[in-house]
Design a protein around this motif. Structure first.
Motif, PDB file in Angstrom:
ATOM      1  N   UNK A 140       0.666  -1.069   0.009  1.00 56.87           N
ATOM      2  CA  UNK A 140       0.095  -0.274  -0.006  1.00 56.87           C
ATOM      3  C   UNK A 140       0.951   1.277  -0.020  1.00 56.87           C
ATOM      4  N   UNK A 141       1.828   1.288   0.734  1.00 59.77           N
ATOM      5  CA  UNK A 141       2.786   2.501   0.951  1.00 59.77           C
ATOM      6  C   UNK A 141       3.609   2.620  -0.413  1.00 59.77           C
ATOM      7  N   UNK A 142       3.918   1.664  -1.106  1.00 56.62           N
ATOM      8  CA  UNK A 142       4.728   1.957  -2.503  1.00 56.62           C
ATOM      9  C   UNK A 142       3.813   2.254  -3.470  1.00 56.62           C
ATOM     10  N   UNK A 143       2.489   1.746  -3.695  1.00 56.19           N
ATOM     11  CA  UNK A 143       1.692   1.699  -4.629  1.00 56.19           C
ATOM     12  C   UNK A 143       1.165   3.158  -4.614  1.00 56.19           C
ATOM     13  N   UNK A 144       0.731   3.661  -3.300  1.00 57.21           N
ATOM     14  CA  UNK A 144       0.366   5.156  -2.929  1.00 57.21           C
ATOM     15  C   UNK A 144       1.439   6.144  -3.382  1.00 57.21           C
TER      16      UNK A 144
ATOM     17  N   UNK B 295      11.989   2.716  -0.441  1.00 58.01           N
ATOM     18  CA  UNK B 295      12.662   1.345   0.208  1.00 58.01           C
ATOM     19  C   UNK B 295      11.392   0.465   0.474  1.00 58.01           C
ATOM     20  N   UNK B 296      11.454  -1.016  -0.352  1.00 59.52           N
ATOM     21  CA  UNK B 296      10.685  -1.838  -0.280  1.00 59.52           C
ATOM     22  C   UNK B 296      11.400  -3.307  -0.004  1.00 59.52           C
ATOM     23  N   UNK B 297      10.595  -4.121   0.546  1.00 60.97           N
ATOM     24  CA  UNK B 297      11.022  -5.617   0.607  1.00 60.97           C
ATOM     25  C   UNK B 297      10.664  -6.398  -0.573  1.00 60.97           C
ATOM     26  N   UNK B 298      11.370  -6.830  -1.303  1.00 59.32           N
ATOM     27  CA  UNK B 298      11.022  -7.916  -2.573  1.00 59.32           C
ATOM     28  C   UNK B 298      11.129  -9.281  -2.430  1.00 59.32           C
TER      29      UNK B 298
END
Length: 481
Positions: free
Chosen positions: A65-69, A84-87
Protein backbone atom coordinates in the motif's frame (compact mmCIF):
# COMPACT_ATOMS: atom_id res chain seq x y z
CA UNK A 1 15.13 12.71 -18.31
CA UNK A 2 15.08 12.96 -22.15
CA UNK A 3 15.40 9.92 -24.39
CA UNK A 4 17.97 10.39 -27.22
CA UNK A 5 16.04 10.53 -30.48
CA UNK A 6 18.69 8.49 -32.35
CA UNK A 7 18.09 5.52 -30.05
CA UNK A 8 15.61 2.97 -31.22
CA UNK A 9 13.40 1.05 -28.85
CA UNK A 10 15.52 -2.04 -29.25
CA UNK A 11 18.68 -0.09 -28.50
CA UNK A 12 17.18 1.24 -25.27
CA UNK A 13 16.16 -2.25 -24.23
CA UNK A 14 19.62 -3.59 -25.01
CA UNK A 15 21.21 -0.94 -22.83
CA UNK A 16 18.81 -1.63 -19.93
CA UNK A 17 19.36 -5.35 -20.25
CA UNK A 18 23.13 -4.88 -19.98
CA UNK A 19 23.06 -2.62 -16.88
CA UNK A 20 24.04 -4.70 -13.78
CA UNK A 21 21.01 -3.54 -11.77
CA UNK A 22 17.32 -4.37 -11.81
CA UNK A 23 15.74 -2.12 -14.49
CA UNK A 24 12.27 -1.71 -15.96
CA UNK A 25 10.23 0.78 -17.93
CA UNK A 26 6.57 1.79 -17.78
CA UNK A 27 4.13 3.67 -19.97
CA UNK A 28 2.98 7.17 -18.92
CA UNK A 29 0.07 5.66 -17.00
CA UNK A 30 2.43 3.51 -14.91
CA UNK A 31 1.85 0.26 -16.72
CA UNK A 32 5.12 -1.76 -16.72
CA UNK A 33 6.02 -2.98 -20.21
CA UNK A 34 9.64 -4.08 -19.76
CA UNK A 35 11.90 -5.68 -17.13
CA UNK A 36 15.50 -6.64 -17.72
CA UNK A 37 16.87 -10.17 -17.26
CA UNK A 38 18.32 -9.31 -13.83
CA UNK A 39 14.81 -8.88 -12.49
CA UNK A 40 13.84 -12.27 -13.85
CA UNK A 41 16.95 -13.86 -12.36
CA UNK A 42 16.24 -12.40 -8.94
CA UNK A 43 12.55 -13.22 -8.71
CA UNK A 44 12.63 -16.44 -10.70
CA UNK A 45 9.53 -15.27 -12.56
CA UNK A 46 9.07 -14.59 -16.29
CA UNK A 47 9.01 -10.99 -17.44
CA UNK A 48 5.29 -11.25 -18.10
CA UNK A 49 4.76 -11.67 -14.35
CA UNK A 50 5.87 -8.03 -13.90
CA UNK A 51 3.93 -6.44 -16.77
CA UNK A 52 1.05 -4.12 -16.06
CA UNK A 53 0.60 -3.97 -12.31
CA UNK A 54 1.29 -7.63 -11.62
CA UNK A 55 4.67 -6.73 -10.05
CA UNK A 56 2.76 -6.08 -6.79
CA UNK A 57 2.80 -9.85 -6.19
CA UNK A 58 6.53 -9.86 -5.33
CA UNK A 59 6.36 -6.94 -2.84
CA UNK A 60 5.98 -7.61 0.87
CA UNK A 61 2.36 -7.29 1.95
CA UNK A 62 3.25 -4.62 4.54
CA UNK A 63 4.90 -2.45 1.86
CA UNK A 64 2.40 -2.77 -1.00
CA UNK A 65 0.00 0.00 0.00
CA UNK A 66 2.75 2.45 0.88
CA UNK A 67 4.67 1.85 -2.34
CA UNK A 68 1.59 1.82 -4.59
CA UNK A 69 0.38 5.09 -3.05
CA UNK A 70 3.78 6.71 -3.60
CA UNK A 71 3.92 5.41 -7.21
CA UNK A 72 0.47 6.81 -8.03
CA UNK A 73 1.44 10.14 -6.45
CA UNK A 74 4.49 10.33 -8.72
CA UNK A 75 2.34 9.52 -11.77
CA UNK A 76 0.05 12.44 -10.87
CA UNK A 77 2.76 14.94 -10.01
CA UNK A 78 5.41 13.71 -12.52
CA UNK A 79 7.93 13.85 -9.66
CA UNK A 80 10.66 11.18 -9.39
CA UNK A 81 9.99 8.28 -7.03
CA UNK A 82 12.30 6.94 -4.32
CA UNK A 83 11.16 4.23 -1.93
CA UNK A 84 12.57 1.37 0.13
CA UNK A 85 10.57 -1.89 -0.09
CA UNK A 86 11.01 -5.59 0.53
CA UNK A 87 11.01 -7.79 -2.61
CA UNK A 88 10.55 -11.58 -2.68
CA UNK A 89 13.51 -13.47 -4.17
CA UNK A 90 13.24 -16.82 -5.95
CA UNK A 91 14.50 -18.65 -2.85
CA UNK A 92 11.49 -17.35 -0.86
CA UNK A 93 13.36 -14.66 1.13
CA UNK A 94 12.36 -11.00 1.22
CA UNK A 95 15.24 -8.57 0.81
CA UNK A 96 15.27 -4.79 1.00
CA UNK A 97 15.43 -2.84 -2.27
CA UNK A 98 15.90 0.83 -2.98
CA UNK A 99 13.59 1.81 -5.85
CA UNK A 100 14.20 4.90 -7.99
CA UNK A 101 12.00 5.88 -10.89
CA UNK A 102 12.07 9.00 -13.11
CA UNK A 103 9.91 10.30 -16.00
CA UNK A 104 11.40 10.51 -19.54
CA UNK A 105 10.36 13.19 -22.02
CA UNK A 106 10.72 13.49 -25.78
CA UNK A 107 12.17 16.49 -27.61
CA UNK A 108 8.72 18.10 -27.65
CA UNK A 109 8.52 17.89 -23.85
CA UNK A 110 5.83 15.22 -23.94
CA UNK A 111 6.04 12.46 -21.31
CA UNK A 112 7.01 9.24 -23.11
CA UNK A 113 7.54 6.72 -20.36
CA UNK A 114 9.00 6.02 -16.92
CA UNK A 115 12.34 4.32 -16.24
CA UNK A 116 13.06 2.62 -12.96
CA UNK A 117 15.93 0.87 -11.26
CA UNK A 118 16.15 -1.30 -8.16
CA UNK A 119 19.15 -1.83 -5.90
CA UNK A 120 19.49 -4.61 -3.38
CA UNK A 121 20.34 -2.82 -0.13
CA UNK A 122 19.50 -5.62 2.27
CA UNK A 123 23.05 -6.11 3.51
CA UNK A 124 23.48 -2.39 4.09
CA UNK A 125 20.10 -2.25 5.79
CA UNK A 126 20.99 -5.05 8.16
CA UNK A 127 24.28 -3.37 9.04
CA UNK A 128 22.40 -0.14 9.76
CA UNK A 129 19.86 -1.97 11.91
CA UNK A 130 22.62 -3.70 13.82
CA UNK A 131 24.39 -0.39 14.42
CA UNK A 132 21.11 1.12 15.55
CA UNK A 133 20.50 -1.77 17.93
CA UNK A 134 24.00 -1.36 19.31
CA UNK A 135 23.43 2.37 19.73
CA UNK A 136 20.18 1.67 21.56
CA UNK A 137 21.90 -0.86 23.81
CA UNK A 138 24.68 1.60 24.61
CA UNK A 139 22.15 4.39 25.13
CA UNK A 140 20.05 2.24 27.45
CA UNK A 141 23.13 1.17 29.40
CA UNK A 142 24.34 4.76 29.80
CA UNK A 143 20.85 5.89 30.78
CA UNK A 144 20.60 3.12 33.37
CA UNK A 145 24.05 3.94 34.77
CA UNK A 146 23.10 7.60 34.95
CA UNK A 147 19.83 6.79 36.70
CA UNK A 148 21.66 4.51 39.16
CA UNK A 149 24.13 7.33 39.84
CA UNK A 150 21.36 9.89 40.37
CA UNK A 151 19.57 7.47 42.68
CA UNK A 152 22.73 6.83 44.68
CA UNK A 153 24.00 10.40 45.19
CA UNK A 154 23.25 11.69 48.73
CA UNK A 155 21.10 14.57 47.46
CA UNK A 156 17.35 14.89 46.94
CA UNK A 157 16.81 15.78 43.29
CA UNK A 158 14.19 15.71 40.57
CA UNK A 159 13.03 17.23 37.31
CA UNK A 160 10.00 19.36 36.49
CA UNK A 161 8.27 20.37 33.29
CA UNK A 162 8.04 24.06 32.43
CA UNK A 163 4.76 24.39 34.38
CA UNK A 164 6.13 22.85 37.57
CA UNK A 165 4.75 19.36 36.95
CA UNK A 166 7.27 16.95 38.52
CA UNK A 167 8.11 14.00 36.27
CA UNK A 168 11.00 12.44 38.20
CA UNK A 169 12.36 12.14 41.75
CA UNK A 170 15.46 10.10 42.56
CA UNK A 171 15.36 7.22 45.01
CA UNK A 172 16.90 9.29 47.82
CA UNK A 173 14.01 11.74 47.58
CA UNK A 174 11.37 9.01 47.71
CA UNK A 175 13.11 7.39 50.68
CA UNK A 176 13.38 10.73 52.50
CA UNK A 177 9.65 11.39 52.18
CA UNK A 178 8.66 7.72 52.52
CA UNK A 179 6.47 7.85 49.41
CA UNK A 180 6.32 6.08 46.06
CA UNK A 181 6.96 7.73 42.75
CA UNK A 182 3.23 7.68 41.96
CA UNK A 183 2.52 9.52 45.22
CA UNK A 184 5.04 12.27 44.46
CA UNK A 185 5.10 13.04 40.74
CA UNK A 186 2.79 15.50 39.04
CA UNK A 187 1.74 18.10 41.56
CA UNK A 188 1.51 15.66 44.48
CA UNK A 189 4.83 16.98 45.85
CA UNK A 190 2.82 19.81 47.38
CA UNK A 191 1.49 17.35 49.96
CA UNK A 192 4.87 17.17 51.73
CA UNK A 193 5.37 20.95 52.03
CA UNK A 194 4.26 22.58 55.28
CA UNK A 195 0.85 24.26 54.75
CA UNK A 196 2.22 27.58 56.05
CA UNK A 197 5.08 27.52 53.53
CA UNK A 198 3.26 26.17 50.48
CA UNK A 199 1.68 29.49 49.37
CA UNK A 200 5.08 31.15 49.48
CA UNK A 201 6.71 28.35 47.47
CA UNK A 202 3.93 28.33 44.85
CA UNK A 203 4.08 32.13 44.55
CA UNK A 204 7.86 31.99 44.09
CA UNK A 205 7.48 29.36 41.34
CA UNK A 206 4.78 31.36 39.56
CA UNK A 207 7.09 34.34 39.59
CA UNK A 208 10.34 32.57 38.66
CA UNK A 209 9.19 30.00 36.07
CA UNK A 210 7.63 32.37 33.48
CA UNK A 211 10.63 34.69 33.80
CA UNK A 212 13.13 31.83 33.43
CA UNK A 213 14.84 32.73 36.72
CA UNK A 214 16.47 30.19 39.02
CA UNK A 215 14.69 29.59 42.31
CA UNK A 216 16.33 29.38 45.73
CA UNK A 217 13.92 29.10 48.65
CA UNK A 218 13.66 27.54 52.12
CA UNK A 219 10.56 25.65 53.33
CA UNK A 220 9.61 23.00 55.83
CA UNK A 221 8.86 19.54 54.40
CA UNK A 222 7.44 16.42 56.06
CA UNK A 223 9.97 13.61 56.36
CA UNK A 224 9.04 9.92 56.30
CA UNK A 225 8.73 9.89 60.10
CA UNK A 226 6.10 12.65 59.97
CA UNK A 227 8.43 15.38 61.29
CA UNK A 228 8.64 18.68 59.41
CA UNK A 229 12.22 19.72 58.77
CA UNK A 230 13.71 22.81 57.13
CA UNK A 231 15.05 22.23 53.62
CA UNK A 232 16.36 24.49 50.88
CA UNK A 233 15.18 24.03 47.29
CA UNK A 234 17.33 25.11 44.35
CA UNK A 235 15.77 24.87 40.88
CA UNK A 236 17.40 25.88 37.57
CA UNK A 237 16.10 25.81 33.97
CA UNK A 238 17.39 23.94 30.89
CA UNK A 239 16.95 25.52 27.46
CA UNK A 240 16.64 24.00 24.00
CA UNK A 241 18.44 25.22 20.88
CA UNK A 242 15.76 27.88 20.38
CA UNK A 243 16.31 29.31 23.84
CA UNK A 244 13.02 27.97 25.23
CA UNK A 245 12.78 26.28 28.62
CA UNK A 246 12.08 22.57 28.25
CA UNK A 247 12.89 21.31 31.73
CA UNK A 248 13.66 22.41 35.28
CA UNK A 249 16.21 20.60 37.45
CA UNK A 250 15.94 20.79 41.21
CA UNK A 251 17.91 19.68 44.25
CA UNK A 252 16.88 19.81 47.91
CA UNK A 253 19.12 19.89 50.99
CA UNK A 254 18.01 19.19 54.56
CA UNK A 255 19.20 22.20 56.61
CA UNK A 256 17.31 21.45 59.83
CA UNK A 257 20.47 20.83 61.85
CA UNK A 258 22.05 24.01 60.51
CA UNK A 259 18.87 25.91 61.42
CA UNK A 260 18.96 24.55 64.93
CA UNK A 261 22.59 25.59 65.29
CA UNK A 262 21.75 29.08 64.03
CA UNK A 263 18.86 29.33 66.48
CA UNK A 264 21.18 28.35 69.32
CA UNK A 265 23.57 31.11 68.28
CA UNK A 266 20.67 33.55 68.03
CA UNK A 267 19.43 32.62 71.51
CA UNK A 268 22.93 33.15 72.88
CA UNK A 269 23.12 36.53 71.19
CA UNK A 270 19.74 37.52 72.66
CA UNK A 271 20.87 36.41 76.11
CA UNK A 272 24.10 38.37 75.78
CA UNK A 273 22.33 41.49 74.53
CA UNK A 274 19.85 41.29 77.40
CA UNK A 275 22.72 41.02 79.88
CA UNK A 276 24.51 43.99 78.30
CA UNK A 277 21.30 46.02 78.31
CA UNK A 278 20.72 45.24 81.99
CA UNK A 279 24.30 46.17 82.88
CA UNK A 280 24.09 49.41 80.89
CA UNK A 281 20.81 50.37 82.50
CA UNK A 282 21.82 49.46 86.04
CA UNK A 283 25.31 50.96 85.95
CA UNK A 284 26.37 53.30 83.18
CA UNK A 285 22.99 54.90 82.45
CA UNK A 286 22.15 55.33 86.13
CA UNK A 287 25.54 56.87 86.80
CA UNK A 288 25.10 59.26 83.89
CA UNK A 289 21.67 60.21 85.22
CA UNK A 290 23.12 60.86 88.69
CA UNK A 291 25.92 62.92 87.20
CA UNK A 292 23.41 65.03 85.28
CA UNK A 293 21.48 65.67 88.47
CA UNK A 294 24.65 66.84 90.18
CA UNK A 295 25.55 69.06 87.24
CA UNK A 296 22.00 70.44 87.22
CA UNK A 297 22.31 71.30 90.91
CA UNK A 298 25.67 72.96 90.30
CA UNK A 299 24.18 74.96 87.44
CA UNK A 300 21.52 76.37 89.76
CA UNK A 301 24.26 77.73 92.01
CA UNK A 302 25.70 79.81 89.18
CA UNK A 303 24.63 83.28 88.32
CA UNK A 304 23.68 84.08 84.74
CA UNK A 305 26.47 84.33 82.20
CA UNK A 306 28.27 82.43 79.40
CA UNK A 307 29.38 79.63 81.73
CA UNK A 308 25.86 78.90 82.90
CA UNK A 309 24.54 79.07 79.32
CA UNK A 310 27.22 76.66 78.07
CA UNK A 311 26.45 74.27 80.92
CA UNK A 312 22.72 74.40 80.15
CA UNK A 313 23.41 73.53 76.49
CA UNK A 314 25.66 70.66 77.53
CA UNK A 315 22.97 69.36 79.87
CA UNK A 316 20.38 69.46 77.08
CA UNK A 317 22.65 67.42 74.77
CA UNK A 318 23.49 65.02 77.57
CA UNK A 319 19.81 64.53 78.36
CA UNK A 320 19.15 63.79 74.65
CA UNK A 321 22.04 61.29 74.66
CA UNK A 322 20.54 59.53 77.66
CA UNK A 323 17.16 59.35 75.91
CA UNK A 324 18.81 57.79 72.85
CA UNK A 325 20.66 55.42 75.14
CA UNK A 326 17.36 54.29 76.64
CA UNK A 327 16.02 53.64 73.13
CA UNK A 328 19.11 51.61 72.26
CA UNK A 329 18.82 49.61 75.47
CA UNK A 330 15.15 48.94 74.74
CA UNK A 331 16.19 47.60 71.33
CA UNK A 332 18.81 45.37 72.93
CA UNK A 333 16.23 43.90 75.28
CA UNK A 334 13.77 43.06 72.49
CA UNK A 335 13.81 39.37 71.75
CA UNK A 336 11.00 36.91 72.21
CA UNK A 337 8.34 39.59 72.84
CA UNK A 338 5.05 39.70 71.02
CA UNK A 339 5.02 40.78 67.34
CA UNK A 340 3.34 44.07 68.25
CA UNK A 341 6.31 45.10 70.42
CA UNK A 342 8.37 45.94 67.32
CA UNK A 343 5.60 48.20 66.04
CA UNK A 344 5.13 49.75 69.48
CA UNK A 345 8.81 50.50 70.03
CA UNK A 346 9.38 52.20 66.66
CA UNK A 347 6.01 53.97 66.75
CA UNK A 348 6.76 55.31 70.23
CA UNK A 349 10.16 56.50 69.08
CA UNK A 350 8.66 58.24 66.05
CA UNK A 351 5.96 59.94 68.11
CA UNK A 352 8.54 61.07 70.62
CA UNK A 353 10.73 62.57 67.91
CA UNK A 354 7.69 64.25 66.34
CA UNK A 355 6.63 65.69 69.69
CA UNK A 356 10.08 67.15 70.22
CA UNK A 357 9.82 69.11 66.97
CA UNK A 358 6.14 69.95 67.21
CA UNK A 359 6.72 73.43 68.60
CA UNK A 360 8.90 74.42 65.64
CA UNK A 361 6.58 73.19 62.87
CA UNK A 362 7.94 69.67 62.71
CA UNK A 363 6.76 66.95 60.31
CA UNK A 364 3.57 64.95 60.70
CA UNK A 365 4.26 61.32 61.64
CA UNK A 366 2.26 58.44 60.09
CA UNK A 367 2.37 54.68 60.77
CA UNK A 368 1.06 52.05 58.35
CA UNK A 369 0.91 48.28 59.01
CA UNK A 370 0.10 45.87 56.15
CA UNK A 371 -0.54 42.17 56.63
CA UNK A 372 -0.83 40.26 59.90
CA UNK A 373 2.05 41.09 62.30
CA UNK A 374 4.17 38.00 62.94
CA UNK A 375 6.90 37.27 65.43
CA UNK A 376 10.41 37.86 64.09
CA UNK A 377 13.56 35.92 64.98
CA UNK A 378 14.98 37.23 68.29
CA UNK A 379 18.19 38.58 66.76
CA UNK A 380 16.41 39.86 63.66
CA UNK A 381 14.07 42.06 65.67
CA UNK A 382 17.05 43.77 67.30
CA UNK A 383 18.62 44.65 63.96
CA UNK A 384 15.24 45.80 62.60
CA UNK A 385 14.76 48.09 65.61
CA UNK A 386 18.29 49.46 65.20
CA UNK A 387 17.85 50.15 61.49
CA UNK A 388 14.35 51.61 61.96
CA UNK A 389 15.49 53.80 64.85
CA UNK A 390 18.46 55.16 62.93
CA UNK A 391 16.32 55.87 59.88
CA UNK A 392 13.67 57.67 61.96
CA UNK A 393 16.21 59.82 63.79
CA UNK A 394 17.88 60.80 60.51
CA UNK A 395 14.53 61.68 58.97
CA UNK A 396 13.37 63.84 61.88
CA UNK A 397 16.72 65.56 62.38
CA UNK A 398 17.93 66.14 58.83
CA UNK A 399 15.18 65.67 56.22
CA UNK A 400 13.27 68.97 56.85
CA UNK A 401 10.19 67.03 55.75
CA UNK A 402 6.50 67.84 56.06
CA UNK A 403 5.57 64.18 56.44
CA UNK A 404 7.39 61.07 57.68
CA UNK A 405 5.91 57.60 57.23
CA UNK A 406 6.80 54.38 59.04
CA UNK A 407 5.69 51.29 57.07
CA UNK A 408 5.53 47.69 58.33
CA UNK A 409 4.74 45.02 55.71
CA UNK A 410 4.19 41.38 56.74
CA UNK A 411 3.91 39.07 53.72
CA UNK A 412 4.21 35.31 53.33
CA UNK A 413 7.33 35.72 51.19
CA UNK A 414 9.12 38.50 53.08
CA UNK A 415 9.06 41.14 55.80
CA UNK A 416 9.62 44.80 54.93
CA UNK A 417 10.26 47.91 56.99
CA UNK A 418 10.43 51.36 55.40
CA UNK A 419 10.92 54.91 56.62
CA UNK A 420 9.81 57.45 54.03
CA UNK A 421 9.90 61.25 54.03
CA UNK A 422 9.15 64.08 51.59
CA UNK A 423 12.14 66.16 52.65
CA UNK A 424 15.21 67.63 50.99
CA UNK A 425 16.73 64.27 50.04
CA UNK A 426 20.27 62.94 50.36
CA UNK A 427 23.16 63.85 48.13
CA UNK A 428 23.75 60.90 45.69
CA UNK A 429 27.44 60.72 46.66
CA UNK A 430 26.54 60.35 50.33
CA UNK A 431 23.86 57.80 49.47
CA UNK A 432 26.42 55.59 47.74
CA UNK A 433 29.21 56.01 50.28
CA UNK A 434 26.90 55.90 53.29
CA UNK A 435 28.78 58.73 54.96
CA UNK A 436 28.41 62.47 55.11
CA UNK A 437 27.11 65.31 57.22
CA UNK A 438 24.20 63.92 59.18
CA UNK A 439 24.18 60.57 57.37
CA UNK A 440 26.87 58.50 59.04
CA UNK A 441 24.31 55.80 59.85
CA UNK A 442 23.75 54.52 56.29
CA UNK A 443 26.83 52.29 56.33
CA UNK A 444 25.88 50.90 59.72
CA UNK A 445 22.34 50.15 58.58
CA UNK A 446 23.67 48.32 55.53
CA UNK A 447 25.97 46.22 57.75
CA UNK A 448 23.10 45.38 60.11
CA UNK A 449 20.96 44.28 57.13
CA UNK A 450 23.69 41.85 56.06
CA UNK A 451 23.74 40.30 59.54
CA UNK A 452 20.13 39.16 59.13
CA UNK A 453 20.53 38.20 55.42
CA UNK A 454 18.40 41.19 54.49
CA UNK A 455 18.46 43.62 51.60
CA UNK A 456 19.08 47.29 52.47
CA UNK A 457 17.54 49.48 49.78
CA UNK A 458 18.00 53.24 50.31
CA UNK A 459 16.55 55.63 47.72
CA UNK A 460 16.60 59.40 47.63
CA UNK A 461 16.12 62.30 45.24
CA UNK A 462 17.02 65.89 46.08
CA UNK A 463 14.02 68.05 46.97
CA UNK A 464 11.71 65.01 46.56
CA UNK A 465 12.41 62.83 49.57
CA UNK A 466 14.04 59.68 50.90
CA UNK A 467 13.01 56.05 51.37
CA UNK A 468 15.03 53.76 53.62
CA UNK A 469 13.80 50.18 53.16
CA UNK A 470 14.80 46.86 54.67
CA UNK A 471 13.66 43.58 53.07
CA UNK A 472 14.15 40.17 54.72
CA UNK A 473 13.01 36.91 53.13
CA UNK A 474 10.49 35.00 55.24
CA UNK A 475 12.77 32.06 56.27
CA UNK A 476 15.28 34.55 57.70
CA UNK A 477 12.72 36.96 59.15
CA UNK A 478 9.94 35.04 60.89
CA UNK A 479 10.24 32.91 64.01
CA UNK A 480 8.17 29.79 63.27
CA UNK A 481 9.33 27.74 66.23
Amino acid sequence: MTVPEQWTGDECRDVMSAIPVYVWSALPDGTVDFVNPQWQQYTGLPASAAFGWKWESVIHAEDVDRYTSAWRSSLDSLHPLEQEIRVLSKNGVYRWWLIRCTPAYGSSGQLQRWYGAGFDIDDRKRVQEELQRNDEIVHDRIEQELRDTIDAIPVLCGTLSSDGNVDFFNRRTLEYYGLSSEQMIGFNWKNVVHPDDLPRLVAAQQESFPAGRSLDIETRCRRADGVYRWVIHRIVPRYDERGEIVKWYGITFDIEDRKRAEEAVLEQRVFERTRIARDLHDTLLQNFQATLLMLGAAKNLLDGGPVKEALEQALVKADRAIAEGRDAIQGLRLGAEEPGDLITVLTTLGKGLAAGLETVGGPAFHVEVSGIPARLHPSVIHEVVSIGSEALRNAFRHARAKHIWLHFLYEAAEFRLAVVDDGIGIDPTILVKGRGEGHFGLAGMRERAKIVSGEFAPWSELEVGTRIELKIQAPHAYDVS
